[in-house]
Scaffold this active site. Structure first.
Site, PDB file in Angstrom:
ATOM      1  N   SER A 112      44.231  37.366  32.644  1.00 60.25           N
ATOM      2  CA  SER A 112      44.417  36.821  33.976  1.00 60.25           C
ATOM      3  C   SER A 112      43.159  36.818  34.843  1.00 60.25           C
ATOM      4  CB  SER A 112      45.504  37.612  34.704  1.00 60.25           C
ATOM      5  OG  SER A 112      45.126  38.982  34.880  1.00 60.25           O
ATOM      6  N   LYS A 140      37.893  40.518  41.455  1.00 62.13           N
ATOM      7  CA  LYS A 140      39.146  39.800  41.194  1.00 62.13           C
ATOM      8  C   LYS A 140      40.065  39.901  42.405  1.00 62.13           C
ATOM      9  CE  LYS A 140      42.869  39.622  37.693  1.00 62.13           C
ATOM     10  NZ  LYS A 140      43.342  40.193  36.414  1.00 62.13           N
ATOM     11  N   SER A 167      43.672  40.948  29.772  1.00 64.92           N
ATOM     12  CA  SER A 167      43.230  40.123  30.893  1.00 64.92           C
ATOM     13  C   SER A 167      41.766  40.253  31.268  1.00 64.92           C
ATOM     14  CB  SER A 167      44.096  40.421  32.126  1.00 64.92           C
ATOM     15  OG  SER A 167      45.399  39.925  31.935  1.00 64.92           O
TER      16      SER A 167
END
Length: 471
Positions: A158, A81, A182
């Site tokens: 997210s 990420k 997330s």
């Protein structure tokens, strides 16, 4: 047996690369080719390390042939990420304002993976500053959920890019972060497996924060087995992260195949079923029945509060800490922040120290009540989301996606999201397995037992015919 390395799980890749049946170069090429073919439409990656990944793979193959393999994960690829710092690389945190921001350090988790000989395919998209659960990003772009070929739907956030990358077989597994759901929300919407860990289990050093009180790093993969394997590589004490000091180690692999016979698993109260999509509930009820047939005792669990009672303290803590970190950017009207994210950050501007401390106290009180309620329960089972992935064109982002996920962060528990069905339109549904703090081994054990008798985690989206992006 598949001839396409991109269809293999991480565990299968490890075995084949270690044995010489498959080369690391072949595996990396397969994933990079898939990224090149699909990511112009799916938009899961913000940066792809193609040339470097191929060079590292060739080096790994030489070492393995010469008997100098670092271990079983030498030559296995992974995606990160875009909150995870790698010295000298761009880390944007999902913000167009930071398109050229170069990291001056390497995150502990990235270093641990490198020390195992693993290969970074690239950085995946994230909601700006990780502040949103639907997966949208106004300026950097929203990843396309690969389960709908025609209509743009929420990928979940997210960790949106990580979820899409794993689901579309552009990476065997990926790293996400979880502050209110997330990791689990994109796992649910994208039909993969994701683990929210207890704070302190995995180092956050070098991972861009949103709310240091609530942030956690978590593995995302196709199976509970792969998730457990990645977790075992990431967890442990880090001298650079005080939160990990004194945290007990856990051997999640030792008991992974222990099954669920005799476990007490709680279902949600009937009031919490209100507003949940009928197909999501049908998949949830079928999951309870499945686990009962495996020998688990499915029981009721009266809680002294509804899950959404956790929103107030959780939101106050997140907003206050996010404003402390990013308020200087949100206050400047010339910065290239997304409108909704700017608004979310600025909502913490007027929170006083008293507001913050009251929220922390509320969190503690509710946590004690939750702990007391679950004292004789091994896990609480919930849907991960209220609905399947929603369409983007009519999405109301003022409504939170995190009804069933946020309380886990509020109480610093752990939880595993696993696919548990598909709607009549082919969209994934998900089961959340919530356990007490530091019980990741139990959550993974339950998830693995469920996946041994179900096939939802094997299904892949038909992404080769995804239409050109329209959003």
């Amino acid at each position: 047996m598949t001839s396409d390395p991109a269809e293999l799980t991480a565990a299968e890749l490890s075995r084949q690369i270690s044995s010489g049946e498959l080369s690391s170069a072949e595996a990396v090429d397969a994933f990079l080719s898939r990224i090149a073919s699909l990511d112009g439409r799916l938009h899961a990656f913000v940066d792809v390390y193609g040339d470097e990944a191929r060079k590292v793979a060739a080096s790994a193959d030489r070492a393995i042939r010469q008997g100098r393999a670092i271990g079983p994960w030498h030559g296995v690829p992974i995606a990160l990420k875009d909150l995870i710092e790698i010295e000298g690389r761009i880390t944007t945190g999902g913000s167009a304002e930071w398109r050229n921001r170069r990291s001056d350090r390497t995150a502990t988790i990235a270093r641990r993976l490198l020390n195992r000989g693993m290969i970074f395919l690239g950085k995946t998209q994230t909601v700006e500053f990780a502040m949103g659960g639907w997966g949208t990003n106004q300026h950097m772009g929203t990843p396309w959920n690969p389960w709908d070929q025609a209509t743009a739907r929420t990928p979940g956030g997210s960790s949106s890019g990580s979820g899409v990358a794993v689901a579309a077989r552009m990476s065997p597994w990926a790293i996400g972060t979880d502050t209110g759901g997330s990791v689990r929300l994109p796992a649910a919407f994208c039909g993969i497996t994701g683990l929210k860990v207890t704070s302190g289990r995995i180092s956050s050093y070098g991972v861009m924060p949103l709310s240091p009180t609530l942030d956690t790093v978590g593995p995302m993969a196709r199976t509970a087995e792969d998730t457990a394997l990645l977790y075992s590589l990431l967890e442990g004490i880090d001298p650079l992260d005080r939160a990990t000091w004194g945290t007990p180690r856990s051997d999640v692999l030792a008991g992974l195949k222990g099954g669920v016979e005799g476990l007490r698993l709680a279902r949600i109260h009937r009031d919490e079923r209100e507003g949940v999509d009928e197909e999501v509930l049908a998949a949830y009820d079928a999951s309870l029945e499945c686990l009962a047939k495996l020998g688990a005792d499915i029981i009721g669990l009266p809680l002294p509060f509804r899950f959404n009672a956790c929103f107030s303290p959780q939101d106050a803590i997140t907003k206050a800490e996010a404003y402390a970190l990013f308020g200087h950017l949100a206050n400047d009207p010339t910065t290239a922040l997304g409108d909704l994210v700017r608004e979310r950050i600025l909502s913490g501007r007027n929170l006083s120290a008293q507001d913050y401390l009251v929220a922390m106290c509320q969190r503690e009180k509710l946590g004690q009540e939750m702990q007391a309620a679950m004292i004789d329960v091994d896990a609480l089972l919930t849907p991960t989301t209220e609905t399947p992935a929603r369409t983007l064109h009519d999405l109301d982002e003022s409504y939170a996606a995190s009804r069933f996920t946020k309380f886990v962060n509020t109480f610093d528990m752990c939880a595993l999201a696993v696919p548990n069905g598909y709607t009549r339109h082919g969209l994934p549904t998900s089961l959340q397995i919530v356990c007490k703090s530091f019980a990741e081994d139990l959550a993974l054990r339950i998830g693995h037992a469920f996946q041994l008798v179900t096939g939802w985690h094997h299904k892949a989206p038909m992404v080769d015919t995804v239409r050109a992006r329209s959003t």
